[in-house]
Every structure is written in structure tokens, then in C-alpha cells.
Design an enzyme around this catalytic site. Structure first.
Site, PDB file in Angstrom:
ATOM      1  N   ARG A  56       0.836  -1.160  -0.205  1.00 52.56           N
ATOM      2  CA  ARG A  56      -0.106  -0.057  -0.192  1.00 52.56           C
ATOM      3  C   ARG A  56       0.830   1.262   0.133  1.00 52.56           C
ATOM      4  O   ARG A  56       1.367   1.801   1.091  1.00 52.56           O
ATOM      5  CB  ARG A  56      -0.759  -0.081   1.364  1.00 52.56           C
ATOM      6  CG  ARG A  56      -1.638   1.214   1.277  1.00 52.56           C
ATOM      7  CD  ARG A  56      -2.849   1.283   0.499  1.00 52.56           C
ATOM      8  NE  ARG A  56      -3.781   0.400   0.536  1.00 52.56           N
ATOM      9  CZ  ARG A  56      -4.910   0.207  -0.262  1.00 52.56           C
ATOM     10  NH1 ARG A  56      -4.787   0.644  -1.375  1.00 52.56           N
ATOM     11  NH2 ARG A  56      -5.613  -1.104  -0.229  1.00 52.56           N
ATOM     12  N   GLN A  74      -9.695  -6.616  -9.022  1.00 53.53           N
ATOM     13  CA  GLN A  74      -9.142  -5.390  -8.904  1.00 53.53           C
ATOM     14  C   GLN A  74      -7.837  -5.008  -9.485  1.00 53.53           C
ATOM     15  O   GLN A  74      -6.949  -5.674  -8.827  1.00 53.53           O
ATOM     16  CB  GLN A  74      -9.344  -4.749  -7.496  1.00 53.53           C
ATOM     17  CG  GLN A  74      -8.722  -3.407  -7.225  1.00 53.53           C
ATOM     18  CD  GLN A  74      -9.744  -2.327  -7.161  1.00 53.53           C
ATOM     19  OE1 GLN A  74     -10.658  -2.321  -8.089  1.00 53.53           O
ATOM     20  NE2 GLN A  74      -9.474  -1.361  -6.614  1.00 53.53           N
ATOM     21  N   HIS A 145      -0.119   3.363 -10.446  1.00 56.17           N
ATOM     22  CA  HIS A 145      -0.933   3.807  -9.501  1.00 56.17           C
ATOM     23  C   HIS A 145      -0.054   4.322  -8.314  1.00 56.17           C
ATOM     24  O   HIS A 145       0.230   4.028  -7.190  1.00 56.17           O
ATOM     25  CB  HIS A 145      -1.645   2.488  -8.795  1.00 56.17           C
ATOM     26  CG  HIS A 145      -2.817   2.786  -7.816  1.00 56.17           C
ATOM     27  ND1 HIS A 145      -2.617   3.586  -6.996  1.00 56.17           N
ATOM     28  CD2 HIS A 145      -3.935   2.421  -8.075  1.00 56.17           C
ATOM     29  CE1 HIS A 145      -3.984   3.683  -6.315  1.00 56.17           C
ATOM     30  NE2 HIS A 145      -4.778   3.210  -7.072  1.00 56.17           N
ATOM     31  N   ASP A 189     -11.995  10.424  -6.588  1.00 51.69           N
ATOM     32  CA  ASP A 189     -11.857   9.361  -7.359  1.00 51.69           C
ATOM     33  C   ASP A 189     -12.153   9.489  -8.756  1.00 51.69           C
ATOM     34  O   ASP A 189     -13.325   9.327  -9.253  1.00 51.69           O
ATOM     35  CB  ASP A 189     -12.292   8.276  -6.640  1.00 51.69           C
ATOM     36  CG  ASP A 189     -11.730   6.881  -7.056  1.00 51.69           C
ATOM     37  OD1 ASP A 189     -12.092   5.867  -6.714  1.00 51.69           O
ATOM     38  OD2 ASP A 189     -10.976   6.869  -8.147  1.00 51.69           O
ATOM     39  N   GLU A 248      -2.194   8.742 -11.109  1.00 53.11           N
ATOM     40  CA  GLU A 248      -2.050   7.592 -11.617  1.00 53.11           C
ATOM     41  C   GLU A 248      -1.903   7.579 -13.395  1.00 53.11           C
ATOM     42  O   GLU A 248      -3.081   7.505 -13.819  1.00 53.11           O
ATOM     43  CB  GLU A 248      -2.744   6.493 -11.485  1.00 53.11           C
ATOM     44  CG  GLU A 248      -3.083   6.596  -9.887  1.00 53.11           C
ATOM     45  CD  GLU A 248      -4.420   5.703  -9.331  1.00 53.11           C
ATOM     46  OE1 GLU A 248      -4.837   5.033 -10.014  1.00 53.11           O
ATOM     47  OE2 GLU A 248      -4.879   6.308  -8.358  1.00 53.11           O
TER      48      GLU A 248
HETATM   49  O1  TA6 Z   1      -6.878   4.898  -7.385  1.00 57.05           O
HETATM   50  C1  TA6 Z   1      -8.086   4.631  -7.918  1.00 57.05           C
HETATM   51  C2  TA6 Z   1      -8.493   3.308  -7.264  1.00 57.05           C
HETATM   52  O2  TA6 Z   1      -9.192   2.471  -8.247  1.00 57.05           O
HETATM   53  C3  TA6 Z   1      -9.618   3.564  -6.179  1.00 57.05           C
HETATM   54  O3  TA6 Z   1     -11.066   3.522  -6.585  1.00 57.05           O
HETATM   55  C4  TA6 Z   1      -9.160   2.721  -5.073  1.00 57.05           C
HETATM   56  O4  TA6 Z   1      -9.991   1.469  -5.081  1.00 57.05           O
HETATM   57  C5  TA6 Z   1      -7.813   2.679  -5.285  1.00 57.05           C
HETATM   58  O5  TA6 Z   1      -7.682   2.416  -6.924  1.00 57.05           O
HETATM   59  C6  TA6 Z   1      -6.851   1.468  -4.546  1.00 57.05           C
HETATM   60  O6  TA6 Z   1      -7.404   0.009  -5.051  1.00 57.05           O
HETATM   61  P1  TA6 Z   1      -6.445  -0.864  -4.188  1.00 57.05           P
HETATM   62  O7  TA6 Z   1      -7.214  -2.383  -4.768  1.00 57.05           O
HETATM   63  O8  TA6 Z   1      -5.207  -0.851  -4.327  1.00 57.05           O
HETATM   64  O9  TA6 Z   1      -7.119  -0.852  -2.780  1.00 57.05           O
END
Ligand code: TA6
Length: 276
Positions: A56, A74, A145, A189, A248
Site C-alpha cells: 500500500r 481489482q 498507481h 476518485d 496515476e
Molecule cells: O486509485 C483508484 C482506485 O481504483 C480507487 O478506486 C481505489 O480502489 C484505489 O484504486 C485503491 O485500490 P486497491 O485495490 O489498491 O485498494
């Protein structure tokens, strides 16, 4: 060399004292400290360094998918996968992920993903190159990111996106247009579309700015989780939203890239720190 968490990482340095750490897990840059002693990147104090969980902070490499824009979980699987070092010097490293196409049945495409990091005294350049090593076209979305460290989020604004269209992920992807600098007084966001290739984070509290120069990435995601989301993330401190901001470079809202067999796509970002 491995670190306190037993994970392998590469430490980059310049003779003037800049440093950067890159974990082989996810080819994940976790820090960039300039020769002038500034920590440009944010790393959560609560981050767990337990694969496959993504670290993180720093720069999660989101590939072959950004967010939920595709069939995978994700942000895809590259950030949760071990890379190997294919070349390195004191101040640069290149990492490689050779995907067989069997990592996830929802993405049956072999590919190679190379992530290179080059450190200079007051700048860091990162490049990601995807090569389709299969015999069918592959679609991907992606992002670097990047989590930036800021003095205090209310003393920060982002320049370079004035007049740019974006979709608001907090309003179901509602299309809107940016009016002036981006400021942060609530959760943000957003996926900015077809953005200029230079975006600037101005930190009045720190008296410095970070200029982000990107190539290959049409879009840019801007995210601050604010209070409620911060509390909901187990690997992120409740108050850490005050000292971080994500910008990002991405292939996201503008649509997926379709890579023909044997073809290559490259995206880069350069982060340069300067005083206001
Ligand atoms: O930064 C954009 C995003 O898609 C946010 O919506 C949030 O979910 C973030 O990424 C973090 O995602 P993660 O899966 O690393 O917790």
C-alpha cells in the site's frame, strides 16, 4: 537483498545521495528520496508486505487491468506477482514478468511485462513495456498507481487538468469537466481522459512541486480516499489521507489497448521534484 519483511528488493542510489527501493514482488517501487532529502513517495505505515497482497503505497503496477475495467480482479495480477531482475546498475533496474497465460483463466494471454526504473538526483523515471507473446490479440488497461507524499492534503492542488473531461468514480462514472486546479476537501476518485502529458502536484505546505511527465498513457487517475475510505482500508492509517495523493498515469477511461501478436506497448512516467 531482502528487507525486514523477508522480501527481495533492489536499492538504487546516486552518488549525490538520492535513493529508491524496488521490490521484486510486483516490480513495486516503494520509495524515492531525492539527493536534496525529500521523500517523494508515500508508503503506508500499515502496509502489509505479504504476497499476494499488494504493497500500500509507492507505485503498484496495475496490469493487465485497471480497477474493474476488465474480467480480472481489482487492478489485475501483475502487482501481486513476482518479477525477476533482468538487468541493473547502481541507479537503475529492469524487472520482467513472463506471463504464461495460465495465471488466471479469465486472461488466457501470454505476455511479457518489463518495468524499468531509472534514478537521478531529483528525478525518477519508470517505464513499462508490454509485449504480446501469444498468437491472439490481447486487450489491456493499466496504470502506474503512484502514491505521492504531501505535507497536508488541504495545502495541495494539482495543475494541468483545467478544462479536461473526467469520469467521477464516486458518481457512477458521471462525465464532468475540470474547472481550474484540482483541490481536495473530500474523497476524490476520478479518471481524467485524454490528458496533457504534464501534470503538476503543487504542495504549498512543503514549498515544492512534483512534475509528472508521462508518455503512452492517455489518462490519469486522481484519488484521495479521505476519511471513510481510509478507515475502511485495513492496510492504511485512518489519518494517512492527509499526507498522500495518488496521481496515476493510466490506460483506463479512454478504452483498452488492443495489442496484436508480437506487438509492444510502452508507457513511461518521469517524476521531477523542484522548489516553488
Ligand atoms: O486509485 C483508484 C482506485 O481504483 C480507487 O478506486 C481505489 O480502489 C484505489 O484504486 C485503491 O485500490 P486497491 O485495490 O489498491 O485498494
Amino acid at each position: 537483498k531482502d528487507d525486514a519483511h523477508g522480501l527481495d528488493k533492489v536499492v538504487l542510489k546516486t552518488p549525490q545521495g538520492a535513493s529508491s527501493e524496488v521490490f521484486l514482488h510486483g516490480a513495486h517501487v516503494t520509495s524515492f528520496k531525492t539527493a536534496s532529502g525529500k521523500d517523494v513517495m508515500f508508503l503506508s505505515k500499515e502496509s502489509v508486505f505479504k504476497p499476494p497482497k499488494a504493497i500500500r503505497g509507492g507505485v503498484p503496477v496495475c496490469f493487465p487491468q485497471f480497477g474493474q475495467l476488465g474480467p480480472l480482479g481489482q487492478h489485475g495480477f501483475a502487482r501481486n506477482t513476482a518479477f525477476e531482475v533482468v538487468e541493473s546498475s547502481d541507479s537503475s533496474v529492469t524487472l520482467l514478468l513472463k506471463a504464461s497465460g495460465r495465471e488466471d483463466e479469465r486472461y488466457p494471454h501470454p505476455f511479457e511485462l518489463r518495468v524499468s526504473v531509472k534514478l537521478e538526483d531529483e528525478a525518477l523515471t519508470q517505464e513499462m513495456t508490454a509485449t504480446n507473446t501469444g498468437d491472439k490479440p490481447m486487450d489491456f488497461t493499466c496504470a502506474l498507481h503512484t502514491y505521492f507524499s504531501v505535507s497536508s492534503i488541504e495545502k495541495v492542488h494539482v495543475e494541468g487538468l483545467d478544462g479536461v473531461g473526467y469520469t467521477d468514480s464516486l458518481q457512477g462514472g458521471k462525465p464532468l469537466t475540470q474547472d481550474g486546479p484540482v483541490v481536495f476537501r473530500q474523497e476524490v476518485d476520478r479518471i481524467y481522459l485524454a490528458t496533457p502529458d504534464t501534470i503538476k502536484i503543487v504542495d504549498e505546505g512543503a514549498g515544492s512541486c512534483v512534475e509528472i511527465t508521462k508518455t503512452g498513457f492517455p489518462d490519469a487517475v486522481v484519488w484521495n480516499p479521505w476519511i471513510d475510505k481510509s478507515k475502511a482500508m485495513g492496510d492504511f492509517g485512518d489519518d494517512e489521507y492527509q499526507v498522500m495523493l495518488c496521481i496515476e498515469p493510466a490506460v483506463a477511461g479512454s478504452g483498452a489497448v488492443t495489442l496484436a501478436p508480437g506487438k509492444r506497448w510502452t508507457g513511461t512516467q518521469s517524476l521531477a521534484l523542484s522548489n516553488l
